[in-house]
Structure formats: C-alpha cells, structure tokens
Write a protein that holds these residues in place. Structure first.
Motif, short mmCIF file in Angstrom:
data_model
loop_
_atom_site.label_atom_id
_atom_site.label_comp_id
_atom_site.label_asym_id
_atom_site.label_seq_id
_atom_site.Cartn_x
_atom_site.Cartn_y
_atom_site.Cartn_z
N LEU A 37 0.84 -1.21 0.00
CA LEU A 37 0.00 0.00 0.00
C LEU A 37 0.87 1.26 0.00
CD1 LEU A 37 -2.83 -1.14 2.42
CD2 LEU A 37 -3.19 -0.30 0.10
N ASP A 38 1.91 1.25 0.84
CA ASP A 38 2.81 2.42 0.90
C ASP A 38 3.37 2.72 -0.51
OD1 ASP A 38 2.54 2.61 3.64
OD2 ASP A 38 4.43 1.61 4.11
N ASP A 39 3.88 1.67 -1.16
CA ASP A 39 4.54 1.87 -2.47
C ASP A 39 3.53 2.29 -3.54
OD1 ASP A 39 6.80 1.07 -1.21
OD2 ASP A 39 6.93 -0.91 -2.16
N PHE A 40 2.41 1.59 -3.57
CA PHE A 40 1.39 1.87 -4.59
C PHE A 40 0.91 3.32 -4.45
CE2 PHE A 40 -3.02 1.02 -6.32
CZ PHE A 40 -2.64 0.49 -7.53
N TYR A 41 0.63 3.71 -3.22
CA TYR A 41 0.12 5.07 -2.96
C TYR A 41 1.20 6.12 -3.30
CZ TYR A 41 -2.60 8.68 -0.54
OH TYR A 41 -3.34 9.80 -0.23
N SER A 258 9.91 -10.41 -20.07
CA SER A 258 10.64 -11.59 -19.65
C SER A 258 9.83 -12.55 -18.80
CB SER A 258 11.88 -11.15 -18.86
OG SER A 258 11.46 -10.31 -17.81
N SER A 259 8.63 -12.20 -18.42
CA SER A 259 7.93 -13.07 -17.47
C SER A 259 6.48 -13.30 -17.90
CB SER A 259 7.93 -12.40 -16.09
OG SER A 259 7.19 -11.19 -16.16
N PHE A 260 5.88 -14.27 -17.26
CA PHE A 260 4.45 -14.52 -17.50
C PHE A 260 3.65 -13.28 -17.13
CE2 PHE A 260 0.27 -16.45 -16.83
CZ PHE A 260 0.17 -17.25 -17.96
N ASN A 261 4.08 -12.60 -16.05
CA ASN A 261 3.38 -11.39 -15.60
C ASN A 261 3.41 -10.30 -16.68
OD1 ASN A 261 2.11 -9.64 -13.54
ND2 ASN A 261 4.06 -8.55 -13.63
N HIS A 262 4.58 -10.09 -17.32
CA HIS A 262 4.65 -9.08 -18.38
C HIS A 262 3.71 -9.45 -19.54
CE1 HIS A 262 8.99 -7.77 -17.10
NE2 HIS A 262 8.05 -7.43 -16.21
N CYS A 263 3.69 -10.74 -19.86
CA CYS A 263 2.81 -11.18 -20.96
C CYS A 263 1.35 -10.93 -20.58
CB CYS A 263 2.99 -12.68 -21.24
SG CYS A 263 4.61 -13.07 -21.89
N GLY A 264 1.01 -11.28 -19.33
CA GLY A 264 -0.37 -11.08 -18.88
C GLY A 264 -0.76 -9.61 -18.90
N MET A 265 0.18 -8.75 -18.50
CA MET A 265 -0.12 -7.31 -18.49
C MET A 265 -0.29 -6.78 -19.91
SD MET A 265 2.23 -5.74 -15.40
CE MET A 265 1.51 -4.09 -15.51
N ILE A 277 -6.69 -2.89 -14.77
CA ILE A 277 -5.94 -4.15 -14.63
C ILE A 277 -5.70 -4.37 -13.14
CG2 ILE A 277 -3.79 -5.37 -15.16
CD1 ILE A 277 -3.52 -3.60 -17.66
N LEU A 278 -6.16 -5.51 -12.65
CA LEU A 278 -5.94 -5.84 -11.23
C LEU A 278 -4.57 -6.46 -11.06
CD1 LEU A 278 -9.46 -7.07 -10.41
CD2 LEU A 278 -8.10 -5.76 -8.81
N LEU A 279 -3.78 -5.89 -10.15
CA LEU A 279 -2.46 -6.44 -9.87
C LEU A 279 -2.53 -7.32 -8.63
CD1 LEU A 279 -0.06 -3.39 -10.34
CD2 LEU A 279 -0.67 -5.15 -12.01
N GLY A 280 -2.00 -8.53 -8.75
CA GLY A 280 -1.98 -9.43 -7.59
C GLY A 280 -0.59 -9.54 -7.00
N ALA A 281 0.19 -8.46 -7.06
CA ALA A 281 1.57 -8.53 -6.55
C ALA A 281 1.58 -8.97 -5.09
CB ALA A 281 2.22 -7.16 -6.68
N SER A 284 6.75 -6.24 -2.56
CA SER A 284 7.10 -4.92 -3.10
C SER A 284 7.92 -5.06 -4.38
CB SER A 284 7.92 -4.14 -2.08
OG SER A 284 7.06 -3.62 -1.13
N LYS A 285 8.77 -6.10 -4.41
CA LYS A 285 9.61 -6.32 -5.59
C LYS A 285 8.72 -6.59 -6.82
CE LYS A 285 13.49 -9.15 -7.02
NZ LYS A 285 13.62 -10.56 -7.18
N GLN A 286 7.71 -7.44 -6.62
CA GLN A 286 6.79 -7.73 -7.73
C GLN A 286 6.01 -6.49 -8.14
OE1 GLN A 286 4.26 -11.05 -6.74
NE2 GLN A 286 5.90 -12.54 -6.98
N LEU A 287 5.60 -5.71 -7.14
CA LEU A 287 4.83 -4.50 -7.46
C LEU A 287 5.70 -3.54 -8.28
CD1 LEU A 287 2.16 -2.95 -7.13
CD2 LEU A 287 3.14 -1.87 -5.11
N LYS A 288 6.96 -3.39 -7.86
CA LYS A 288 7.89 -2.49 -8.57
C LYS A 288 8.01 -2.93 -10.03
CE LYS A 288 12.59 -0.62 -7.99
NZ LYS A 288 13.40 -1.14 -9.07
N ASP A 289 8.19 -4.25 -10.21
CA ASP A 289 8.31 -4.79 -11.56
C ASP A 289 7.05 -4.48 -12.38
OD1 ASP A 289 9.21 -6.85 -13.64
OD2 ASP A 289 7.34 -7.75 -12.92
N SER A 290 5.88 -4.67 -11.77
CA SER A 290 4.63 -4.44 -12.51
C SER A 290 4.43 -2.95 -12.82
CB SER A 290 3.43 -4.97 -11.72
OG SER A 290 3.51 -6.37 -11.60
N LEU A 291 4.79 -2.09 -11.87
CA LEU A 291 4.63 -0.65 -12.12
C LEU A 291 5.58 -0.19 -13.22
CD1 LEU A 291 4.11 0.90 -8.53
CD2 LEU A 291 2.41 0.02 -10.13
#
Ligand SMILES: NC(=O)c1ccc[n+]([C@@H]2O[C@H](COP(=O)([O-])OP(=O)(O)OC[C@H]3O[C@@H](n4cnc5c(N)ncnc54)[C@H](OP(=O)(O)O)[C@@H]3O)[C@@H](O)[C@H]2O)c1
Length: 320
Positions: A37-41, A258-265, A277-281, A284-291
């Motif tokens: 939440l801290d990072d997303f916000y 490079s990842s299934f997540n990037h393909c899905g996004m 798009i709902l993120l299921g990170a 924090s590392k996954q969230l950073k990658d998705s952002l």
C-alpha cells in the motif's frame, strides 16, 4: 510505418491499475500488505480492490481479514482519497457459492462499507451471482441504484447470466464496472458479450493465479500452490510463450518482456473494453516490476506482442 520504440499515441485512455487484496492475510502477511500500500500510494495510484470474503482460504477466523488490514492502513495514515472497490454478497470465506444478494442485505452492507471506508469507498460490486430470475436480480440492482445516488459506482463480478443483467439494465442504465478473468490461458470476456462496448472491463487473474515460466521461480509461499495449482513442472504454455518472447521483444529499443506477468499485463492492456488491470503482486519487488512494466506499456508500442499473445490465446481457448 511507425517504429515500435516510439511512444504510443493512445486512441482511448489507457487502463488504470488496481491493487488486489485476495491473498492478504493468507500468503501475503500484514506487514507486506502495508508495504504494498505504501509503495502503490507513493507512486500516485489510488485504486484498491477488496471483497468481504478475502482471503478465501477456508479459515472462518480469517473472514474479512483482508479488508481489516486495508482499514488499518487507511486509519494509520488518515487516508481519504483511495478508491476502494468492494465486492459483496458472500457470507463466508469457504470458497462456496453461498451468498446473499437480497436488497436488504446489500443495503446493509452499503451502509456498513460507507461507514468503514468513508470517502475512500468508490465502487460497490456484486460478487458471484448464479441467478437468472429477473425479480431477484432487480432487487439487487435496486440496491446498486441506491449506491449510485450516494455517489458510489456500481459493479459486477462472477455473473453467470450477464444477459439477464443486460436486459434489466435497459431500465436502470448503469455504467457498470465488470471484473472478469482474463489471461492468455483463459478468458471470461465472451460470456459478457451483452456488455461488450457498454461497460468498463477490469481484468483479474492475469498471471492465471501465479504461473511462472520457470518452475524454479516458485517460492515456498507460492500463491499458485496455496490455490491448489501445480508448481513442479514447466506449464505447457511456457514453451510457446518463450518462442514468442524470443522473437518479439528485444532489439526494438523498448524494455524487454521476460515473465508470464509481463505477458499477462500486455495481453490485458491492449484487450478490447479493458479500463482496469488488477495487480496481484505479493511483494514490493513484484509491485515495482509491474509498475515499471506498466510505464513501459504506456510509453512504447507493444501491440505486435499483444497480437501474438492473442493468437496463442485463441489457439489455447480452442483446445479447451
Ligand atoms: N472478481 C473476482 O472474482 C476475482 C477473482 C480473483 C481475483 N480478483 C482480484 O484480482 C486480484 C488479482 O488476482 P490474482 O491474484 O488471481 O492475480 P494473478 O495476477 O493471476 O496472480 C497473482 C500472483 O501472480 C504472481 N505475480 C504477481 N505479480 C508478479 C510479478 N510482477 N512478477 C512475478 N510474479 C507475479 C504472484 O505469485 P507468487 O506470490 O506465487 O509469486 C501473485 O500472487 C486479486 O487480489 C483480487 O483483488 C477478483
């Protein structure tokens, strides 16, 4: 032809990102939820998705645990400008279809969530409906109409008979937000045909619940494992996906995929009618990658990759 490393000029607004909470208090511990939440916000995002029955881990003592973590964070930081989407109707977190979508129950929940979330409540969403009977659905829509009067948006998720809702909506005129499962393996978009072009579609499950291209990437608290999925072998989709990624993504000046997540996004971002798009990170590392990848999707043109993924998806769907 425009080279694909040039910024995209979007023809319609790009989808927004919504932080998911389905695994909060289950595979994602409270401290990690706070960090997410801290990072997303901090990055300027405001939309968060919840449901009364999260986490759906079949532990009765965890009923409403995810929303309570979110509320704790909101209170601790005195947040007033989140946009929380609450999915309602389930009466337990046992992964059963038992629910209550009567007008009186929905109005009670509306009241309760307005009290709990205050100005942060943005969308009130019906969660899982197998009914087809017009009179019963009408009752639920009357409750959503009350929400609309109070400035809360109306939503649908897990609807077995969208055609019944579409028919009644000719009277109600909702501009629905619809959560639907949508990934390279599987999509519920065809089932929502009566709403194509007429609703804001929000994708969930873009990682098909946590698939990794390489089985070594599954951690001990893997969300796919917790949900009963297989993590020992390479998924069948990995080989054709890796072939697409090998051809499509590098040497074009844009960040690689490079990842299934990037393909899905990518698949979600360019799909028709998608407004969120709902993120299921889960970290924090996954969230950073998705952002970061979201920023790349907004900046560069990945439509060629989307077309290849769509082709693979259609082949895959044909198999099922
Ligand atoms: N409307 C509905 O009925 C419905 C249903 C399901 C979900 N939802 C909503 O949608 C949200 C997302 O759904 P979902 O959890 O099924 O989504 P998902 O994207 O299919 O799966 C999430 C999992 O993918 C992996 N992942 C996510 N980001 C990643 C990244 N950047 N890099 C590598 N792996 C990554 C993580 O697995 P690991 O933790 O194993 O690494 C994570 O737990 C939920 O939280 C919920 O709010 C709604």
């Amino acid at each position: 032809m425009k080279p694909s490393n040039q910024p995209t000029i979007p023809s319609s607004p790009s989808p927004t990102l919504i932080l998911g909470t389905a695994m909060w208090g289950w595979t994602t511990p409270r401290a990690a939820c706070f960090e997410l939440l801290d990072d997303f916000y901090r990055h300027g995002f405001r939309e968060v998705d919840g449901a009364t029955n999260y986490p759906i881990n079949k532990r009765p003592e965890d009923f409403r645990k995810a929303e309570n973590i979110l509320l704790e964070w909101i209170k601790a930081h005195e947040i007033k400008d989140l946009k929380v989407m609450m999915k309602v109707g389930s009466i337990n977190n046992m992964r059963t279809p038992e629910n209550n979508l009567s007008k009186s129950f929905l109005l009670m929940l509306l009241d309760e969530y307005r009290n709990l979330f205050g100005s942060n409540l943005d969308t009130f969403m019906i969660h899982w409906d197998n009914r087809a009977a017009e009179a019963e659905i009408r009752e639920s829509l009357e409750a959503l109409a009350r929400a609309r009067e109070l400035g809360v948006r109306a939503g649908l998720s897990g609807i077995k008979h969208p055609e019944a809702y579409a028919q009644l909506n000719k009277e109600f005129g909702f501009n629905f937000r619809i959560q639907f499962k949508h990934n390279i393996l599987q999509s519920d978009y065809p089932r929502y045909k009566p709403f194509h072009g007429k609703a804001g579609f929000i994708t969930y499950g873009i990682n098909a619940g946590g698939i990794k291209l390489d089985p070594k990437e599954y951690g001990r608290g893997s969300s796919l494992m917790a949900r009963g999925g297989k993590t020992e072998e390479e998924p069948a989709i990995a080989r054709p996906l890796k072939a697409i990624l090998g051809k499509a993504t590098r040497a074009e000046g844009r960040p690689g995929v490079s990842s299934f997540n990037h393909c899905g996004m990518t698949f979600a971002y360019h799909s028709p009618d998608v407004t969120g798009i709902l993120l299921g990170a889960s970290t924090s590392k996954q969230l950073k990658d998705s952002l970061e990848f979201f920023s790349a999707l907004k900046t560069y043109n990945y439509r060629d990759l989307y077309e290849r993924l769509k082709e693979l998806h259609e082949k895959q769907a044909g198999k099922v």
